[in-house]
Design a protein around this motif. Structure first.
Motif, PDB file in Angstrom:
ATOM      1  N   UNK A   1      50.838  43.946  47.386  1.00  0.00           N
ATOM      2  CA  UNK A   1      50.493  43.868  45.977  1.00  0.00           C
ATOM      3  C   UNK A   1      48.985  43.829  45.796  1.00  0.00           C
ATOM      4  N   UNK A   2      48.533  43.476  44.610  1.00  0.00           N
ATOM      5  CA  UNK A   2      47.107  43.424  44.277  1.00  0.00           C
ATOM      6  C   UNK A   2      46.651  41.971  44.239  1.00  0.00           C
ATOM      7  N   UNK A   3      45.848  41.614  45.212  1.00  0.00           N
ATOM      8  CA  UNK A   3      45.359  40.240  45.296  1.00  0.00           C
ATOM      9  C   UNK A   3      44.235  40.014  44.293  1.00  0.00           C
ATOM     10  N   UNK A   4      44.302  38.907  43.572  1.00  0.00           N
ATOM     11  CA  UNK A   4      43.222  38.499  42.671  1.00  0.00           C
ATOM     12  C   UNK A   4      42.765  37.103  43.037  1.00  0.00           C
ATOM     13  N   UNK A   5      41.540  36.764  42.605  1.00  0.00           N
ATOM     14  CA  UNK A   5      40.971  35.470  42.953  1.00  0.00           C
ATOM     15  C   UNK A   5      40.813  34.554  41.761  1.00  0.00           C
ATOM     16  N   UNK A   6      39.939  33.563  41.921  1.00  0.00           N
ATOM     17  CA  UNK A   6      39.736  32.532  40.903  1.00  0.00           C
ATOM     18  C   UNK A   6      38.293  32.498  40.420  1.00  0.00           C
ATOM     19  N   UNK A   7      37.597  33.626  40.529  1.00  0.00           N
ATOM     20  CA  UNK A   7      36.185  33.702  40.127  1.00  0.00           C
ATOM     21  C   UNK A   7      36.022  33.377  38.641  1.00  0.00           C
ATOM     22  N   UNK A   8      35.072  32.521  38.284  1.00  0.00           N
ATOM     23  CA  UNK A   8      34.843  32.206  36.862  1.00  0.00           C
ATOM     24  C   UNK A   8      34.288  33.414  36.112  1.00  0.00           C
ATOM     25  N   UNK A   9      34.317  33.393  34.787  1.00  0.00           N
ATOM     26  CA  UNK A   9      33.787  34.505  34.000  1.00  0.00           C
ATOM     27  C   UNK A   9      32.290  34.710  34.258  1.00  0.00           C
ATOM     28  N   UNK A  10      31.861  35.963  34.243  1.00  0.00           N
ATOM     29  CA  UNK A  10      30.451  36.256  34.473  1.00  0.00           C
ATOM     30  C   UNK A  10      30.154  37.733  34.310  1.00  0.00           C
TER      31      UNK A  10
ATOM     32  N   UNK B   1      37.169  38.313  43.122  1.00  0.00           N
ATOM     33  CA  UNK B   1      37.207  37.942  44.535  1.00  0.00           C
ATOM     34  C   UNK B   1      35.834  37.636  45.123  1.00  0.00           C
ATOM     35  N   UNK B   2      34.736  37.878  44.404  1.00  0.00           N
ATOM     36  CA  UNK B   2      33.396  37.701  44.967  1.00  0.00           C
ATOM     37  C   UNK B   2      33.040  36.221  45.079  1.00  0.00           C
ATOM     38  N   UNK B   3      33.345  35.455  44.046  1.00  0.00           N
ATOM     39  CA  UNK B   3      33.016  34.030  44.023  1.00  0.00           C
ATOM     40  C   UNK B   3      34.294  33.221  43.785  1.00  0.00           C
ATOM     41  N   UNK B   4      34.187  31.938  44.031  1.00  0.00           N
ATOM     42  CA  UNK B   4      35.256  31.010  43.703  1.00  0.00           C
ATOM     43  C   UNK B   4      34.624  29.663  43.394  1.00  0.00           C
ATOM     44  N   UNK B   5      35.424  28.672  43.081  1.00  0.00           N
ATOM     45  CA  UNK B   5      34.927  27.317  42.833  1.00  0.00           C
ATOM     46  C   UNK B   5      35.372  26.434  43.982  1.00  0.00           C
ATOM     47  N   UNK B   6      34.415  25.753  44.596  1.00  0.00           N
ATOM     48  CA  UNK B   6      34.727  24.897  45.737  1.00  0.00           C
ATOM     49  C   UNK B   6      33.568  23.981  46.051  1.00  0.00           C
ATOM     50  N   UNK B   7      33.382  23.700  47.351  1.00  0.00           N
ATOM     51  CA  UNK B   7      32.323  22.814  47.830  1.00  0.00           C
ATOM     52  C   UNK B   7      31.288  23.628  48.582  1.00  0.00           C
ATOM     53  N   UNK B   8      30.022  23.447  48.235  1.00  0.00           N
ATOM     54  CA  UNK B   8      28.949  24.200  48.871  1.00  0.00           C
ATOM     55  C   UNK B   8      28.765  23.775  50.324  1.00  0.00           C
ATOM     56  N   UNK B   9      28.645  24.760  51.233  1.00  0.00           N
ATOM     57  CA  UNK B   9      28.406  24.463  52.641  1.00  0.00           C
ATOM     58  C   UNK B   9      26.978  23.999  52.894  1.00  0.00           C
ATOM     59  N   UNK B  10      26.050  24.321  52.000  1.00  0.00           N
ATOM     60  CA  UNK B  10      24.645  23.971  52.221  1.00  0.00           C
ATOM     61  C   UNK B  10      24.272  22.635  51.591  1.00  0.00           C
ATOM     62  N   UNK B  11      24.806  22.330  50.421  1.00  0.00           N
ATOM     63  CA  UNK B  11      24.425  21.098  49.731  1.00  0.00           C
ATOM     64  C   UNK B  11      25.516  20.040  49.723  1.00  0.00           C
ATOM     65  N   UNK B  12      26.769  20.433  50.009  1.00  0.00           N
ATOM     66  CA  UNK B  12      27.874  19.485  49.943  1.00  0.00           C
ATOM     67  C   UNK B  12      28.368  19.212  48.537  1.00  0.00           C
TER      68      UNK B  12
ATOM     69  N   UNK C   1      38.297  44.975  53.085  1.00  0.00           N
ATOM     70  CA  UNK C   1      39.655  45.384  53.447  1.00  0.00           C
ATOM     71  C   UNK C   1      40.550  44.172  53.654  1.00  0.00           C
ATOM     72  N   UNK C   2      39.999  43.108  54.263  1.00  0.00           N
ATOM     73  CA  UNK C   2      40.786  41.887  54.467  1.00  0.00           C
ATOM     74  C   UNK C   2      41.187  41.232  53.150  1.00  0.00           C
ATOM     75  N   UNK C   3      40.451  41.520  52.083  1.00  0.00           N
ATOM     76  CA  UNK C   3      40.797  41.003  50.756  1.00  0.00           C
ATOM     77  C   UNK C   3      41.679  41.973  49.981  1.00  0.00           C
ATOM     78  N   UNK C   4      42.124  43.049  50.643  1.00  0.00           N
ATOM     79  CA  UNK C   4      42.978  44.023  49.979  1.00  0.00           C
ATOM     80  C   UNK C   4      42.233  45.039  49.161  1.00  0.00           C
ATOM     81  N   UNK C   5      40.914  45.185  49.385  1.00  0.00           N
ATOM     82  CA  UNK C   5      40.094  46.135  48.633  1.00  0.00           C
ATOM     83  C   UNK C   5      39.660  47.237  49.589  1.00  0.00           C
ATOM     84  N   UNK C   6      40.147  48.448  49.375  1.00  0.00           N
ATOM     85  CA  UNK C   6      39.811  49.582  50.227  1.00  0.00           C
ATOM     86  C   UNK C   6      39.406  50.762  49.365  1.00  0.00           C
ATOM     87  N   UNK C   7      38.934  51.838  50.020  1.00  0.00           N
ATOM     88  CA  UNK C   7      38.475  53.012  49.282  1.00  0.00           C
ATOM     89  C   UNK C   7      39.613  53.641  48.477  1.00  0.00           C
TER      90      UNK C   7
END
Length: 619
Positions: free
Chosen positions: A475-484, A558-569, A608-614
């Motif tokens: 199917x078509x995978x979608x993510x949780x990226x906020x509006x932008x 799929x580019x961004x999501x909401x979580x915990x930053x690896x650099x700042x915590x 491709x691993x995110x289901x996005x190909x040519x």
């Protein structure tokens, strides 16, 4: 105003101890880069005290009680905290306070930083605030402690007297700090390499023993040196970045190693040039190459020429490019510097060049559309949840029933496929019996149908299914990226490694907002740090292909999501989502720039691993 509850330090071989038969609360503290003693949490202090009772010459692994402190070890013999991944060493001390003070009652006062996280005050400030609070004072002036802040208890806020800016503060009950009575036995000296038994050969113990050896060698070399020389001359204001001549005798000369002015309690403590770190991680994550041995400062290094700082006949041992991109790992370089200093050899450290993050200014007339890519902007709005996506219907769409399943494990519930699903009795779905087994169409992996229904129900519920074994997407995978908004265009500058090619610039912009039902904390505010973010691709056939796929990934959120930053915590913030971008235009010092011969192929594989190909992008 006096400072009630002032700590008392009585050092004995580095370990403080209270007077005989007097009860005191023990607080262990570490010295940050602003010469401020920061307290460990009560849980960590209890752990240190327990280790101290067993072996006053031992080492304390802080990660055993706090997962955020996994890289840190305290050597009780030298009274220093060592960070394993960077080689940073910081002094620690064992301080004592009255049992009736805030740490004795388990009371912690905290202020809210810009990221919405709570940071504990220094212990003396905490005690002062609690003392005024118990006396029911309406407000408290911290100027006597060296900070231009006012505390208002009615509104539970802190105000900067100069900027008038206010921050929230709170009073929190936590575990009381450990209590001790009487004196602690003196810590005996022990020679480097001495051992009372067979030494342990595990990596952890080898690292601890090497840290002890290095710190003891340094301390021994200091005792052999002549009285301290006058402080080195200050570098000229705005002077050029020259070779740093590190003074071995200044490495562990005492508690106050740095002469930087103390920061106010409302300013986050961080290494200059480093990202904001979690207050619970002492020592933080310093900028690569800026550990305690090569941090420029008036007591640490002198900006002089290499020939003037090295005596004739003594070879210079340069450790270059300590920013983590060269062949020398920062931790290895740090330990190398420690051992060379202990041996009395000069260490010449070169300043790492600054990354070139952005291209030269470009006029609007020079900005052109990308050939073969329609438009210059894509916007995403709030997610519209797809209705009528019954979990059973989605699973059955991609599965084929297996009448006689093999006697092997279902990798979701870890029960045998010939038995009922492990979700039997936990999850009930009409028409899905717990013993039913299905095979995914393309990859052929088999699972209990009920297990796949449970996995889908706990995911994004967008109508797609991903095999938990091989990650194949159905199917078509979608993510949780906020509006932008995503913008893309050509600029008349070339990337390193693409001399005759113009550059595709991508600009992502996501504002702060409120988390939706698909996010970790629905209804809670999320932050968006560092936007707009600029990314770069070469304007060639493969670069334009990557751009088209990135546009598809953006539209699928799929580019961004909401979580915990690896650099700042920081939690509840916008972070990258497993698709790497190049954010450094003219260099590759951070690993996020050019030249990088394999980047375009790698990012195509990630898409491709995110289901996005040519084929998908053309459709």
């Amino acid at each position: 105003m006096s400072r009630p509850g002032q700590g008392v330090m009585m050092p004995v071989n580095g370990l403080g101890f209270p007077p005989q038969n007097v009860a005191r609360v023990v607080v262990w503290e570490w010295l940050n880069e602003h010469s401020r003693w920061r307290p460990y949490t009560a849980t960590v202090c209890h752990h240190i005290e327990n280790v101290l009772k067993e072996d006053a010459r031992g080492s304390v692994v802080l990660g055993q009680v706090d997962a955020q402190l996994v890289p840190y070890i305290i050597d009780l013999q030298s009274m220093h905290q060592f960070r394993q991944d960077t080689g940073t060493m910081r002094p620690v001390r064992r301080n004592f306070y009255d049992p009736s003070s805030a740490p004795g009652k388990g009371i912690v006062w905290e202020w809210e930083n810009d990221g919405g996280a709570w940071t504990a005050y220094d212990m003396d400030i905490c005690i002062t605030i609690q003392n005024a609070y118990e006396k029911q004072h309406p407000w408290l002036d911290l100027s006597s402690l060296g900070f231009c802040y006012l505390i208002y208890f009615n509104s539970m806020s802190q105000m900067n007297r100069q900027t008038r800016r206010r921050r929230r503060l709170r009073r929190r009950l936590d575990l009381a700090y450990p209590l001790t009575v009487g004196s602690i036995p003196k810590s005996q000296s022990w020679p480097v390499g001495a051992s009372s038994g067979q030494p342990c050969s595990c990596q952890q113990c080898l690292l601890v023993n090497s840290t002890r050896a290095a710190s003891n060698a340094i301390l021994a070399s200091q005792r052999r040196k002549a009285p301290p020389a006058p402080p080195p001359p200050q570098p000229p204001p705005g002077g050029p970045a020259g070779t740093l001549a590190v003074r071995p005798s200044a490495t562990f000369a005492g508690a106050a190693l740095w002469a930087a002015p103390a920061a106010g309690p409302a300013e986050p403590t961080q290494t200059p040039g480093a990202p904001l770190r979690s207050p619970s991680a002492p020592g933080g994550a310093p900028t690569p190459g800026q550990n305690n041995l090569n941090r420029p400062g008036p007591q640490r290094a002198t900006s002089v020429s290499a020939r003037a700082s090295i005596p004739p006949g003594v070879p210079a041992l340069p450790v270059k490019n300590l920013n983590g991109t060269g062949p020398v790992h920062p931790a290895l370089a740090g330990m190398t510097g420690i051992l060379l200093c202990a041996a009395g050899l000069p260490v010449c450290l070169t300043r790492a060049p600054k990354p070139i993050l952005h291209p030269p200014p470009v006029s609007k007339s020079d900005v052109k559309p990308v050939p073969g890519v329609p438009g210059v902007c894509r916007k995403t709005k709030k997610k519209h949840l797809k209705k009528s996506k019954n979990p059973e219907d989605v699973v059955r769409r991609y599965m084929q029933k297996v009448k006689n399943p093999p006697d092997e494990d279902c990798t979701i519930c870890m029960e045998r496929l010939v038995t009922a699903s492990g979700y039997e009795g936990v999850l009930r779905h009409k028409g899905v019996r717990p013993e039913l087994v299905g095979r995914l169409g393309r990859c052929g992996h088999m699972y209990h149908l009920l297990c796949l229904v449970a996995m889908y129900s706990n995911g994004n519920k967008d109508g797609s299914l991903q095999c938990p074994t091989c990650k194949a997407i159905y199917g078509e995978k979608t993510g949780t990226q906020p509006p932008g908004k995503m913008e893309f265009h050509l600029i008349p500058h070339s990337l390193p490694g693409f001399a005759d090619t113009q550059t595709i610039r991508i600009v992502y912009d996501i504002p702060t907002g409120i988390q939706g039902p698909e996010h970790p904390n629905p209804g809670k505010k999320f932050t968006a740090r560092g936007f707009p973010r600029h990314c770069y691709l070469p304007n060639n056939e493969k670069g334009r292909k990557v751009l088209r796929l990135l546009i598809t990934a953006w539209e699928r959120r799929l580019i961004f999501t909401i979580g915990t930053s690896n650099t700042t915590g920081e939690s509840d913030t916008v972070v990258w989502n497993e698709i790497h971008h190049k954010t450094e235009f003219g260099s590759n010092l951070t690993g996020h720039g050019y030249p990088d011969a394999s980047y375009l192929d790698n990012v195509l594989a990630e898409l491709t691993a995110q289901g996005v190909s040519e084929a998908v992008a053309k459709a």
